[in-house]
Design a protein around this motif. Structure first.
Motif, short mmCIF file in Angstrom:
data_model
loop_
_atom_site.label_atom_id
_atom_site.label_comp_id
_atom_site.label_asym_id
_atom_site.label_seq_id
_atom_site.Cartn_x
_atom_site.Cartn_y
_atom_site.Cartn_z
N GLN A 203 0.83 -1.21 0.00
CA GLN A 203 0.00 0.00 0.00
C GLN A 203 0.86 1.25 0.00
N ALA A 204 2.00 1.19 0.67
CA ALA A 204 2.92 2.32 0.66
C ALA A 204 3.42 2.56 -0.76
N VAL A 205 3.72 1.46 -1.47
CA VAL A 205 4.15 1.56 -2.87
C VAL A 205 3.06 2.21 -3.72
N GLN A 206 1.82 1.77 -3.49
CA GLN A 206 0.68 2.33 -4.23
C GLN A 206 0.57 3.84 -3.99
N ALA A 207 0.72 4.25 -2.73
CA ALA A 207 0.62 5.67 -2.39
C ALA A 207 1.76 6.46 -3.02
N TYR A 225 14.19 -4.78 -3.60
CA TYR A 225 13.07 -5.51 -4.20
C TYR A 225 12.03 -4.55 -4.76
N MET A 226 11.69 -3.52 -3.97
CA MET A 226 10.65 -2.58 -4.40
C MET A 226 11.08 -1.80 -5.63
N THR A 227 12.32 -1.28 -5.61
CA THR A 227 12.74 -0.45 -6.74
C THR A 227 12.92 -1.31 -7.99
N ALA A 228 13.23 -2.58 -7.81
CA ALA A 228 13.45 -3.43 -8.98
C ALA A 228 12.14 -4.01 -9.51
N ALA A 229 11.29 -4.47 -8.60
CA ALA A 229 10.15 -5.28 -9.04
C ALA A 229 8.80 -4.57 -8.92
N GLN A 230 8.67 -3.65 -7.95
CA GLN A 230 7.33 -3.12 -7.69
C GLN A 230 7.09 -1.74 -8.27
N LEU A 231 8.14 -0.93 -8.35
CA LEU A 231 7.96 0.44 -8.82
C LEU A 231 8.41 0.56 -10.28
N ASP A 232 7.67 1.38 -11.05
CA ASP A 232 8.04 1.56 -12.45
C ASP A 232 9.36 2.30 -12.58
N GLY B 126 -7.34 4.12 -5.83
CA GLY B 126 -7.69 4.26 -7.25
C GLY B 126 -7.97 5.69 -7.63
N GLY B 127 -8.61 6.43 -6.74
CA GLY B 127 -8.96 7.82 -7.05
C GLY B 127 -7.77 8.69 -7.40
N PRO B 128 -6.76 8.74 -6.51
CA PRO B 128 -5.59 9.57 -6.81
C PRO B 128 -4.84 9.07 -8.05
N ALA B 129 -4.94 7.77 -8.33
CA ALA B 129 -4.23 7.20 -9.47
C ALA B 129 -4.80 7.71 -10.78
N LEU B 130 -6.05 8.21 -10.74
CA LEU B 130 -6.66 8.73 -11.96
C LEU B 130 -5.94 9.98 -12.45
#
Lengths: 294, 274
Positions: A203-207, A225-232, B126-130
């Motif tokens: 969730q932190a990655v998502q944020a 791991y995060m910088t290689a696999a999870q983040l663009d 999802g909202g902020p990702a928009l």
């Protein structure tokens, strides 16, 4: 008075049943056994598979949380021996004289691991940092991994290219709640922005992807791991200086006063001495240089 | 004869009071004894009821609770407005208003069916990702939006029940006095409906107050989250108990205030106004 009879009888019955209930509810204390090793004894307790008082007879039960993350575990399957903590679990078991078949992995949520009550496992490997305050609630084995807290972000963010803690002063940073990483934001970086706590690293990655936070604080292997696999476009900003000189370590969590603590600690120490831990870290936690933040 | 009767009744009263007291004492005493004599009690007491830890964590938890209160206050106002609109949409008669009724029904069906946590995750991440320009990215904004959307569906149903419980003769009487449909709704139907649904509304408000903490999953710190952070330091769970006590302290006055308000409004049960 005839009308009082049922009432009195009922009351007496109620009282009697409560007494009975109390009697059933108070289990007899476990008899202290000779192997309840008080660590003051210089003589090593007998750490062989057939002598250990494990949770299940003849089996070593190791717990971790679900989902189990890389690089600590691979494919969310602790029992495959892949990933650093999975490998360490099997190595400890081997040290104690258990074969790989005699190792049982179970799922235990973090809260179940650290709250009082019966533990349904022998020890738990879940990247839990050893701190003195936490020792009041649980037992820790010797540390099996030296932790360095690391700040990561995405390319072009406000803190991309920061070289010192001062550069992070106004950054909005996030971390998994209840971790030493989270505490590092408030204690070490002392960012002016409120640290954002998340239930999981995902969730932190998502944020971070959403631009809701500028960066995440995690331990170094997870940062890779995060910088290689999870983040663009993830980048490692750098490692935090070791806090107040003492090295932070991950340890296996055992129930407070567990008869196994001494043996598991000895096994971990042995693995550290013979180079097994370094070798496993080399294999699963490939270290490339992450700059140190001044 | 009457004196004897009185004397007998008085004796009975005293005796039943004594019996009630005795049985309560036995029951509570037994339960307490069961807990405090259990082998793990000492550890539970240290872990969940440590006074030092409670004092130490109180400011942080209280700080978190302030967020709960603010979120509840703001959301409650928006929810009442939105849900009343939905309820009115669903109760308008006539074929021309069919699309309104349809929209209202679909909205309620969808958001009553979705678990709140799911709505929070979908909107919050999802909202902020928009990347919509003009809309804030803040977790607080999206969290409150999710709360409002979910709760409005419930509260709309409460309002609709209230509106439909007002006897048709009331509406007809209003119309026959020359009031328009909307005037009838405003001056005759809604005031009665509002009074009738006040207790269930209060229930939803208390529920909202507790659920306001769920927005913590988006990375803001409410009372429970603050307690969790405090707990992580030494694995002592007392902060959670502190948070629980604070929530109860918040709820009880709210309930008493509603009772008082309902009495002041001359609250009668459904049909009492007839």
């Amino acid at each position: 008075m005839p009308t009082t009879k049922p009432l009195t009888a009922g009351l007496a019955g109620l009282a009697a049943s409560i007494v009975l209930l109390t009697a059933c509810g108070a289990p007899v204390d476990e008899e202290p056994t000779a192997t309840d090793a008080s660590s003051s004894e210089p003589a090593a307790p007998d750490c062989t598979a057939d002598q250990l008082e494990t949770y299940a007879d003849g089996v070593l039960t190791i717990a971790t949380d679900d989902p189990a993350y890389g690089p600590w575990f691979v494919d969310n399957d602790p029992s495959n021996g892949q990933g650093y903590e999975s490998a360490v679990g099997f190595a400890v078991a081997e040290q104690l004289g258990f074969t790989a078949e005699q190792v049982e992995w179970v799922t235990a949520p973090f809260n179940a691991v650290v709250s009082p009550g019966e533990k349904k496992f022998d020890f738990d490997l879940n990247q839990v940092s050893i701190t003195e305050k936490r020792r009041n609630a649980v037992d820790f084995s010797a540390g099996y991994y030296d932790v360095r807290q690391t700040v990561i972000t995405t390319k072009g963010s406000a803190i991309d290219g920061a070289t010192s803690l001062a550069d992070l002063k106004d950054a909005k940073l996030g971390a998994q709640v209840g971790t030493t990483s989270y505490v590092a934001i408030t204690d070490q970086i002392q960012s002016s922005e409120q640290a954002a706590p998340y239930d999981t690293n995902d969730q932190a990655v998502q944020a971070l992807e959403n631009g809701q936070i500028d960066g995440i604080v995690v331990d170094l292997p997870t940062a890779y791991y995060m910088t290689a696999a999870q983040l663009d476009a993830g980048v490692i900003v750098g490692q935090l200086p070791a806090a107040s000189g003492d090295v932070e370590q991950f340890g296996a969590v055992l129930d407070k006063g567990s008869p196994l603590t001494t043996c598991v600690s000895q096994a971990v120490d042995a693995l550290r001495e013979d180079g097994t831990l370094d070798q496993l870290a080399e294999e699963w936690l490939a270290q490339q240089g992450a700059p140190e933040l001044s | 004869m009457q004196v004897e009767r009185d004397e007998f009744r008085r004796r009975r009263t005293i005796r039943s009071a004594l019996v009630a007291a005795a049985s309560t004492t036995v029951l509570l005493g037994g339960a307490t004894a069961l807990v405090v004599t259990s082998p793990g009690w000492e550890r539970v007491r240290e872990t969940y009821f440590s006074w030092d830890k409670a004092v130490e964590s109180f400011p942080a938890v209280l700080d978190g609770l302030w967020l709960n209160i603010r979120v509840m206050a703001v959301c409650a106002v928006v929810i009442v407005a939105l849900s009343l609109t939905i309820a009115v949409m669903r109760t308008i008669r006539g074929p021309v208003a069919f699309p309104l009724r349809l929209i209202g029904t679909v909205y309620v069906d969808v958001f009553r069916g979705l678990p709140l946590l799911l709505v929070l995750f979908l909107l919050g991440f999802g909202g902020p990702a928009l990347n919509l320009s003009g809309l804030p990215r803040s977790a607080l904004f999206w969290g409150c939006t999710a709360l409002v959307l979910s709760y409005s569906a419930y509260v709309a149903e409460v309002f609709r029940a209230g509106i439909e419980s007002v006897h048709p003769s009331q509406r007809l009487a209003g119309r026959s006095m020359g009031l328009s449909t909307s005037q009838t709704l405003r001056h005759v139907v809604l005031p009665q409906a509002w009074r009738r649904v006040l207790p269930p509304l209060m229930n939803d408000l208390v529920s909202l107050q507790k659920d306001s903490g769920l927005i913590a999953v988006l990375g803001v710190i409410d009372a429970i989250r603050a307690a969790q952070i405090e707990t992580a330091v030494d694995f002592n769970y007392t902060p959670y108990v502190v948070a629980g006590v604070l929530f109860i302290c918040l709820t009880i006055p709210m309930a008493r205030a509603t009772d008082w308000y309902a009495r002041k409004q001359g609250f009668h049960g459904a049909g009492g106004m007839m």
